[in-house]
Design a protein around this motif. Sequence first.
Motif, PDB file in Angstrom:
ATOM      1  N   UNK A   1      -4.484  13.891  -0.635  1.00 17.09           N
ATOM      2  CA  UNK A   1      -3.840  15.125  -1.088  1.00 17.09           C
ATOM      3  C   UNK A   1      -3.458  14.922  -2.551  1.00 17.09           C
ATOM      4  N   UNK A   2      -4.070  15.651  -3.497  1.00 20.54           N
ATOM      5  CA  UNK A   2      -3.741  15.461  -4.919  1.00 20.54           C
ATOM      6  C   UNK A   2      -2.255  15.645  -5.177  1.00 20.54           C
TER       7      UNK A   2
ATOM      8  N   UNK B   1       0.250   4.530  -4.371  1.00 17.56           N
ATOM      9  CA  UNK B   1      -0.088   5.958  -4.335  1.00 17.56           C
ATOM     10  C   UNK B   1      -0.862   6.292  -3.063  1.00 17.56           C
ATOM     11  N   UNK B   2      -1.796   5.425  -2.698  1.00 16.63           N
ATOM     12  CA  UNK B   2      -2.611   5.698  -1.512  1.00 16.63           C
ATOM     13  C   UNK B   2      -1.757   5.721  -0.249  1.00 16.63           C
TER      14      UNK B   2
ATOM     15  N   UNK C   1      -5.247  10.695   2.836  1.00 20.63           N
ATOM     16  CA  UNK C   1      -5.291  11.582   3.994  1.00 20.63           C
ATOM     17  C   UNK C   1      -5.154  10.810   5.302  1.00 20.63           C
ATOM     18  N   UNK C   2      -5.732   9.611   5.361  1.00 18.99           N
ATOM     19  CA  UNK C   2      -5.599   8.805   6.568  1.00 18.99           C
ATOM     20  C   UNK C   2      -4.160   8.434   6.843  1.00 18.99           C
TER      21      UNK C   2
ATOM     22  N   UNK D   1      -6.642   7.728  -3.754  1.00 17.01           N
ATOM     23  CA  UNK D   1      -5.211   7.470  -3.971  1.00 17.01           C
ATOM     24  C   UNK D   1      -4.423   8.737  -4.291  1.00 17.01           C
ATOM     25  N   UNK D   2      -5.098   9.883  -4.371  1.00 19.89           N
ATOM     26  CA  UNK D   2      -4.389  11.139  -4.569  1.00 19.89           C
ATOM     27  C   UNK D   2      -3.896  11.386  -5.985  1.00 19.89           C
ATOM     28  N   UNK D   3      -4.664  10.936  -6.988  1.00 20.18           N
ATOM     29  CA  UNK D   3      -4.292  11.255  -8.362  1.00 20.18           C
ATOM     30  C   UNK D   3      -4.390  12.762  -8.596  1.00 20.18           C
TER      31      UNK D   3
END
Length: 492
Positions: A65-66, A85-86, A91-92, A273-275
Motif C-alpha cells: 500500500x503506497x 517500511x515493508x 500487502x502480505x 516496501x510501499x514507497x
Amino acid sequence: MKTTLHLVAGTQKHRPSLRIANVAITAILCGAMPAAGQSYVPVGGMAGRSQSSTSIQGTVLSGSVPSGPASNEVLHLTLRDAVSRALRYNLGTIESGENVTTARGQRLLALSNLLPQASAGVTESVEQTSVAVLGIKNVPQIPRVIGPFSYSSADASVSATLFNFSSIQRFRAARTAEDAAKLSYQDTLDAVTLVVGNSYLQVIEAGSRVEAQAAQVRNAKALYDQALDSFQAGTAPKIDVTRTEVQLHTEQYSLSVARNNFDIAKLSLARAIGLPLGQQFDLADTLPYADINPPTVDEALKSAYNSRSDFRSALDSQKAAERDLSAARGERYPVIAMNGDYSDVGATFGHSNGNFAVEAGVRVPLFTGGRIKGDITEAQASLRQRKAEAENVRGQIDYDVRTAYLNLNAAKEQVDVGKQNVDLANESLARSKDRFTSGVTDSVEVVQAEQALASANDQYITSVYNHSLAKLELARALGVARTDYSQYLGRK
C-alpha cells in the motif's frame, strides 16, 4: 549511487535476468499463500533458481500500500529502512495482520456462546380489538369493539447455558486458532523480510552490472579510437576499425539493457516496501561480500524446529482441529440451560404489576438425522489434513536448512573462483592490448579478451549476489530472518 563491485569489464553475455531472480526468490515463498493459522513458507535455494519455477503466488508479498505522497528530495534508503517500511506497508503483512483480527473475532463469537445473554426494553402500546376475533358474536351486554386502550411495560430477560461441552471445546479451538494466526503473522514478517532483502540485493547487483558495463563501454571506445588512429596512420587494416566499432555498439546496447534492469529492480523494491508513488531514492548500503560462520547442520535444525513460526503455527492448527473434533463428538452430550424474564405492565408505570418467569432444563439429542455423525466425519478429515500439513512443514524445515547450507557453501566457492577468474581475465586483456598496440596481433584477440573478462565479471557479480541471498535464505530457514537479517548480511 554506491555499489559493491568496481570491475573493469568487457561484454557481458548470458546474464541472468532480474525476472528469473524474482521467480526464484518468490518460489522460495510459494506453495500457496497461507491461510490464517496454517502458514508456512518454504525456503528454497539456488538449486531452484530456474525458469521452471513458475508455480508462484507471490503477488501479495511483492505488493504494498503506497505510503502517502512523494517528496522532492531523493530518499537515501538503508536496508533497515526498507525492511521497516515493508513490515508496515507490505500487502502480505497487512493481510496477515487482518487474518489475526478475523481469528480474534471468531474467538469472541465462540466465547459469546458460553456467556449469559441479557436484554431489556420499554414499550408503550395502544390497542383496539374486535370481540369477533375472540369468538363473541351478537351479545348485547358486550360491545363489539374494545378500546382503544393503552398500557406500558418494562421488561428484562436473561438466558445462560450452564453446560455445553461442544461449545466449550469450540471456544478452545477458536482460541488455539487465534494463536496459530498470530504465529502465521510472525512467519509472514519473516517472509516479507526475505522478499525485501532479496529485492534490495537485486538493486545492488543491477547497479554493479551498470558500473561494469559502463567500464566495458569505455574500454571498447578506447580500443575503437586506437584502431581508427592506426588505420589513419596506415598501420592497421580497415577491418580492425569495423570490428572494434561493432564491439563498441554491442557494449552500448548492453549498457542500455543493464540500466533498464537497474531501474526495474528499483521499482520492484519500491513496490514491495510501499514507497510513495514516484518517489526517487537510492541505496545507502552496499552490503559487500562478507563470509559467516553458521552453526552445524544439526544445531541449525534443532534451532529451526524451535524458532520457525510456520511450524509452531501448524502444530497449533493441529491442536485446534483436535478440539474441533472433540466439540463435534460433544454434540451428543446433554446441554443444561436456563432463562428468565421479568416485566412490569400496567396502564401507567404508577399503576403496574410485575410478572416474572424462570425456567431451567436439560436437553439431550436423541435423533439428529446424521448431523452429528457428519460433523464428526468432517472434523476427523480436517484433523488428518492438519497432521499431514504439520509433518510436511517438519520435513520442509529439514529440506530448507540443508538446502540453505548447500547454497551457502556453493556460493562461497563460486565467489572465490570468480574473483580469481576476474584477476586472470584482467591480466589477459592487458597483455592482448599490449600485443595489439605493438602490432603483434589484430583486434580479434583483444575483443575475445574483453568478452572473456565480461563473462568473468558477470560470474563474479552473480556469485556475490548468490552468496548474500544464500545467507538471507539461511536466516529464513532458521526462522530468524526478521530479527537477525542484518547480522547475516554483514550489517551491524
